[in-house]
Write an enzyme that holds these catalytic residues in place. Structure first.
Site, short mmCIF file in Angstrom:
data_model
loop_
_atom_site.label_atom_id
_atom_site.label_comp_id
_atom_site.label_asym_id
_atom_site.label_seq_id
_atom_site.Cartn_x
_atom_site.Cartn_y
_atom_site.Cartn_z
N LYS A 1 0.85 -1.20 0.00
CA LYS A 1 0.00 0.00 0.00
C LYS A 1 0.88 1.25 0.00
CE LYS A 1 -3.89 -2.37 2.13
NZ LYS A 1 -4.73 -2.65 3.29
N GLN B 1 -4.76 -1.36 9.51
CA GLN B 1 -4.67 -2.69 8.89
C GLN B 1 -5.27 -3.74 9.83
OE1 GLN B 1 -3.71 -3.23 5.77
NE2 GLN B 1 -3.96 -5.44 5.88
N ASP C 1 -11.04 2.87 3.76
CA ASP C 1 -11.32 1.44 3.63
C ASP C 1 -12.81 1.18 3.43
OD1 ASP C 1 -9.29 -0.51 3.65
OD2 ASP C 1 -8.83 -0.10 5.77
N1 GUN Z 1 -6.89 -6.75 6.01
C1 GUN Z 1 -7.16 -7.51 4.92
N2 GUN Z 1 -7.71 -6.74 3.95
C2 GUN Z 1 -7.77 -5.48 4.44
C3 GUN Z 1 -8.21 -4.24 3.90
O1 GUN Z 1 -8.69 -4.14 2.77
N3 GUN Z 1 -8.08 -3.17 4.73
C4 GUN Z 1 -7.58 -3.25 5.98
N4 GUN Z 1 -7.52 -2.14 6.70
N5 GUN Z 1 -7.15 -4.39 6.50
C5 GUN Z 1 -7.25 -5.49 5.73
#
Ligand code: GUN
Length: 285
Positions: free
Chosen positions: A52, A96, A119
């Site tokens: 990311k 996350q 998100d």
């Molecule tokens: N953990 C697995 N997929 C995601 C996501 O799309 N966003 C976040 N914040 N955590 C995750």
């Protein structure tokens, strides 16, 4: 031979479009900033977070990194989120998941300002999606829609089956397909006669987290199959929820794993970051 939907190629197109828009905003004096928080050192999370941040760098979005130890208390995390909510120079906040077992994930998600929830997990954004109002949408299902559209797959009027009902993928996926005027069925582990249900699908989206579960028997000839799964097989190799080798000869189009939906999730996170700024209706003074 099925068409292979190339998520790497399509995500690069999306990222390049975003890069241009970020540059334009910079020329007008506006920088986009995403705060990324990871608690603990779950290896998969570390890889996702690194990707990311790399994607932010590629598109010119500034990322602020918060790597907190596993022992961080929920109060400390909530205080950080609150501080980031208040900062006018932070446009997006991403915590996350998963969080360490003792933390209340729902409380942490609710603490993020819905205006910075890139998100799309905050109940207010989920509710907005449900009633067709503007708001942030979860990146993976948003990426699936973008993959379909950019591959020339029409959605309106099609029978779509979403296999899986998670809050992050299955439920928002169903709502997005409905928004695109599809006829949508959500199937899951308790669905009876599952194969008969999935065989009806013109578009089958699989998000169950079970490696190779969907074999050729689940798929109608010529269907479009989207594999959201990211698993490790017995040889520690990345694999999806779809058994590519038995499904590919039957279906009309399919996303590979890796290189299908995964890269799109990150591209749509950047899209949401850009949207967070556009929503501020920034104007040059
Ligand atoms: N953990 C697995 N997929 C995601 C996501 O799309 N966003 C976040 N914040 N955590 C995750």
């Amino acid at each position: 031979m099925a068409m292979i939907i190339d998520g790497r190629e399509i995500s690069l197109l999306v990222k390049n479009e975003i890069k241009e828009k970020v540059e334009e905003l910079k020329k007008r004096g506006k920088e986009i900033t995403l705060a990324v928080i990871q608690v603990g050192d779950n290896p998969a999370s570390t890889v996702y977070v690194r990707n990311k941040k790399k994607a932010c760098e590629y598109t010119g979005i500034r990322s602020l990194s918060y790597e907190l130890p596993e022992e961080t208390s929920e109060e400390e995390l909530l205080a950080l989120v609150e501080q980031l909510n208040e900062r006018p120079d932070v446009n997006g906040i991403l915590v996350q998941l998963p969080l360490p077992p003792l933390m209340d994930e729902d409380a942490v998600i609710r603490a993020i300002s819905p205006l910075k929830d890139v998100d799309g997990f905050h109940p207010q954004n989920v509710g907005n999606l449900c009633i067709g109002q503007p708001g942030f949408v979860s990146c993976t299902p948003l990426g699936v829609i973008e993959l379909l559209k950019r591959s020339g797959v029409s959605i309106a009027g099609k029978k779509c089956v979403v296999l899986g009902r998670s809050n992050i993928v299955g439920k928002p996926m169903a709502l997005l397909l409905l928004r695109e005027n599809a006829t949508v069925t959500v199937a899951h582990s308790k669905t009876e006669n599952l194969k008969e249900v999935t065989q009806e699908a013109d578009i089958l989206v699989v998000a169950v987290g079970r490696p190779g579960m969907v074999t050729g028997e689940y798929v109608k000839e010529g269907a479009v199959v989207i594999d959201v799964g990211i698993n490790r097989d017995e040889n520690n190799k990345l694999c999806g929820d779809v058994d590519f080798d038995t499904v590919e000869p039957i279906c009309g189009a399919i996303t590979p794993v890796p290189g299908g939906v995964g890269p799109m999730t990150i591209a749509m996170l950047l899209h949401n970051c850009l949207e967070s700024v556009e929503r501020e209706k920034y104007e040059v003074s």
